[in-house]
Design a protein around this motif. Sequence first.
Motif, PDB file in Angstrom:
ATOM      1  N   ASN A   1       0.827  -1.251  -0.206  1.00  0.00           N
ATOM      2  CA  ASN A   1      -0.121   0.155  -0.080  1.00  0.00           C
ATOM      3  C   ASN A   1       1.022   1.329  -0.051  1.00  0.00           C
ATOM      4  O   ASN A   1       0.330   2.273   0.049  1.00  0.00           O
ATOM      5  CB  ASN A   1      -1.072   0.070   0.979  1.00  0.00           C
ATOM      6  N   GLN A   2       2.218   1.209  -0.071  1.00  0.00           N
ATOM      7  CA  GLN A   2       3.198   2.224  -0.066  1.00  0.00           C
ATOM      8  C   GLN A   2       3.012   3.356   0.827  1.00  0.00           C
ATOM      9  O   GLN A   2       2.930   4.486   0.748  1.00  0.00           O
ATOM     10  CB  GLN A   2       3.050   2.958  -1.401  1.00  0.00           C
ATOM     11  N   ASP A   3       2.682   2.824   2.354  1.00  0.00           N
ATOM     12  CA  ASP A   3       2.865   3.613   3.363  1.00  0.00           C
ATOM     13  C   ASP A   3       4.095   3.898   3.971  1.00  0.00           C
ATOM     14  O   ASP A   3       4.075   4.349   4.942  1.00  0.00           O
ATOM     15  CB  ASP A   3       1.522   3.496   4.114  1.00  0.00           C
ATOM     16  N   ASN A   4       5.019   3.523   3.556  1.00  0.00           N
ATOM     17  CA  ASN A   4       6.348   3.401   3.988  1.00  0.00           C
ATOM     18  C   ASN A   4       6.418   2.687   5.258  1.00  0.00           C
ATOM     19  O   ASN A   4       7.159   2.990   6.119  1.00  0.00           O
ATOM     20  CB  ASN A   4       7.083   4.841   4.387  1.00  0.00           C
ATOM     21  N   SER A   5       5.825   1.399   5.330  1.00  0.00           N
ATOM     22  CA  SER A   5       5.701   0.616   6.589  1.00  0.00           C
ATOM     23  C   SER A   5       5.314  -0.804   6.108  1.00  0.00           C
ATOM     24  O   SER A   5       4.541  -0.843   5.119  1.00  0.00           O
ATOM     25  CB  SER A   5       5.105   1.147   7.796  1.00  0.00           C
ATOM     26  N   VAL A   6       5.564  -1.790   6.796  1.00  0.00           N
ATOM     27  CA  VAL A   6       5.121  -3.103   6.588  1.00  0.00           C
ATOM     28  C   VAL A   6       4.033  -3.367   7.487  1.00  0.00           C
ATOM     29  O   VAL A   6       4.582  -3.656   8.686  1.00  0.00           O
ATOM     30  CB  VAL A   6       6.134  -4.249   6.527  1.00  0.00           C
ATOM     31  N   ASP A   7       2.808  -3.545   7.229  1.00  0.00           N
ATOM     32  CA  ASP A   7       1.837  -4.011   8.090  1.00  0.00           C
ATOM     33  C   ASP A   7       1.913  -5.694   8.418  1.00  0.00           C
ATOM     34  O   ASP A   7       2.673  -6.402   7.661  1.00  0.00           O
ATOM     35  CB  ASP A   7       0.544  -3.465   7.992  1.00  0.00           C
ATOM     36  N   PHE A   8       0.962  -6.174   9.331  1.00  0.00           N
ATOM     37  CA  PHE A   8       0.883  -7.646   9.574  1.00  0.00           C
ATOM     38  C   PHE A   8       0.761  -8.167   8.314  1.00  0.00           C
ATOM     39  O   PHE A   8       1.033  -9.352   8.128  1.00  0.00           O
ATOM     40  CB  PHE A   8      -0.029  -7.913  10.712  1.00  0.00           C
ATOM     41  N   LYS A   9      -0.417  -7.733   7.686  1.00  0.00           N
ATOM     42  CA  LYS A   9      -0.768  -8.742   6.283  1.00  0.00           C
ATOM     43  C   LYS A   9       0.356  -8.584   5.355  1.00  0.00           C
ATOM     44  O   LYS A   9       0.545  -9.448   4.699  1.00  0.00           O
ATOM     45  CB  LYS A   9      -1.837  -7.912   5.737  1.00  0.00           C
ATOM     46  N   GLU A  10       0.938  -7.694   5.326  1.00  0.00           N
ATOM     47  CA  GLU A  10       2.074  -7.561   4.200  1.00  0.00           C
ATOM     48  C   GLU A  10       3.271  -8.503   4.527  1.00  0.00           C
ATOM     49  O   GLU A  10       3.950  -9.162   3.792  1.00  0.00           O
ATOM     50  CB  GLU A  10       2.746  -6.077   4.190  1.00  0.00           C
ATOM     51  N   PHE A  11       3.562  -8.596   6.146  1.00  0.00           N
ATOM     52  CA  PHE A  11       4.721  -9.429   6.656  1.00  0.00           C
ATOM     53  C   PHE A  11       4.048 -10.838   6.364  1.00  0.00           C
ATOM     54  O   PHE A  11       4.922 -11.664   6.065  1.00  0.00           O
ATOM     55  CB  PHE A  11       4.854  -9.160   8.229  1.00  0.00           C
ATOM     56  N   VAL A  12       2.980 -11.292   6.587  1.00  0.00           N
ATOM     57  CA  VAL A  12       2.410 -12.656   6.295  1.00  0.00           C
ATOM     58  C   VAL A  12       2.444 -12.991   5.022  1.00  0.00           C
ATOM     59  O   VAL A  12       2.682 -14.287   4.948  1.00  0.00           O
ATOM     60  CB  VAL A  12       0.814 -12.746   7.194  1.00  0.00           C
ATOM     61  N   SER A  13       2.232 -12.061   3.898  1.00  0.00           N
ATOM     62  CA  SER A  13       2.357 -12.404   2.549  1.00  0.00           C
ATOM     63  C   SER A  13       3.777 -13.121   2.405  1.00  0.00           C
ATOM     64  O   SER A  13       3.919 -13.933   1.596  1.00  0.00           O
ATOM     65  CB  SER A  13       2.230 -11.235   2.064  1.00  0.00           C
ATOM     66  N   MET A  14       4.914 -12.343   3.026  1.00  0.00           N
ATOM     67  CA  MET A  14       6.099 -12.647   2.811  1.00  0.00           C
ATOM     68  C   MET A  14       6.619 -13.992   3.335  1.00  0.00           C
ATOM     69  O   MET A  14       6.889 -14.948   2.515  1.00  0.00           O
ATOM     70  CB  MET A  14       7.158 -11.757   3.415  1.00  0.00           C
ATOM     71  N   VAL A  15       5.822 -14.173   4.773  1.00  0.00           N
ATOM     72  CA  VAL A  15       6.188 -15.420   5.229  1.00  0.00           C
ATOM     73  C   VAL A  15       5.519 -16.668   4.484  1.00  0.00           C
ATOM     74  O   VAL A  15       5.884 -17.654   4.079  1.00  0.00           O
ATOM     75  CB  VAL A  15       5.492 -15.667   6.885  1.00  0.00           C
ATOM     76  N   SER A  16       4.187 -16.280   3.878  1.00  0.00           N
ATOM     77  CA  SER A  16       3.644 -17.318   3.110  1.00  0.00           C
ATOM     78  C   SER A  16       4.298 -17.648   1.906  1.00  0.00           C
ATOM     79  O   SER A  16       4.608 -18.899   1.598  1.00  0.00           O
ATOM     80  CB  SER A  16       2.198 -16.699   2.815  1.00  0.00           C
ATOM     81  N   SER A  17       4.748 -16.507   1.059  1.00  0.00           N
ATOM     82  CA  SER A  17       5.415 -16.782   0.046  1.00  0.00           C
ATOM     83  C   SER A  17       6.799 -17.627   0.262  1.00  0.00           C
ATOM     84  O   SER A  17       7.168 -18.787  -0.509  1.00  0.00           O
ATOM     85  CB  SER A  17       5.892 -15.593  -0.782  1.00  0.00           C
ATOM     86  N   LEU A  18       7.479 -17.469   1.271  1.00  0.00           N
ATOM     87  CA  LEU A  18       8.712 -18.175   1.571  1.00  0.00           C
ATOM     88  C   LEU A  18       8.322 -19.447   2.023  1.00  0.00           C
ATOM     89  O   LEU A  18       9.296 -20.436   1.584  1.00  0.00           O
ATOM     90  CB  LEU A  18       9.447 -17.552   2.945  1.00  0.00           C
ATOM     91  N   THR A  19       7.211 -19.810   2.718  1.00  0.00           N
ATOM     92  CA  THR A  19       7.025 -21.188   3.064  1.00  0.00           C
ATOM     93  C   THR A  19       6.476 -21.911   1.921  1.00  0.00           C
ATOM     94  O   THR A  19       7.029 -23.231   1.590  1.00  0.00           O
ATOM     95  CB  THR A  19       5.707 -20.945   4.005  1.00  0.00           C
ATOM     96  N   VAL A  20       5.882 -21.505   0.996  1.00  0.00           N
ATOM     97  CA  VAL A  20       5.770 -21.951  -0.249  1.00  0.00           C
ATOM     98  C   VAL A  20       6.851 -22.619  -0.929  1.00  0.00           C
ATOM     99  O   VAL A  20       6.974 -23.456  -1.646  1.00  0.00           O
ATOM    100  CB  VAL A  20       4.675 -21.294  -1.496  1.00  0.00           C
ATOM    101  N   MET A  21       7.680 -21.377  -1.108  1.00  0.00           N
ATOM    102  CA  MET A  21       8.951 -21.797  -1.831  1.00  0.00           C
ATOM    103  C   MET A  21       9.885 -22.919  -1.120  1.00  0.00           C
ATOM    104  O   MET A  21      10.393 -23.722  -1.718  1.00  0.00           O
ATOM    105  CB  MET A  21      10.012 -20.414  -1.824  1.00  0.00           C
TER     106      MET A  21
END
Length: 95
Positions: free
Chosen positions: A64-84
């Motif tokens: 959302n380009q608010d210059n911070s990473v919220d929990f939803k954005e963080f979980v998206s990264m963890v989810s992607s890494l888990t899939v990989m």
Amino acid sequence: MSNVQKAMALLIDSFGKYAGKEGDNMTLSKAELKELLQNELGDILGNANDKAAVDHIFKSLDANQDNSVDFKEFVSMVSSLTVMCHQYFHQSAKK
């Protein structure tokens, strides 16, 4: 708690451990994200001291380009890494 519930609780706790050190406890600043990456995902991601790499990860997570990473954005990264990781281990088991 089931294993999945424990995993969820650990994600929430891990995010909370780093969020808010510089202000808002509902988001990660770039510095907080860097610390989280180094301490929690260093074995997977490698050198989180690489400023360009951290900048790239931060920019791609900040949907959302608010210059911070919220929990939803963080979980998206963890989810992607888990899939990989799942794909990697599944392919390695076939060999």
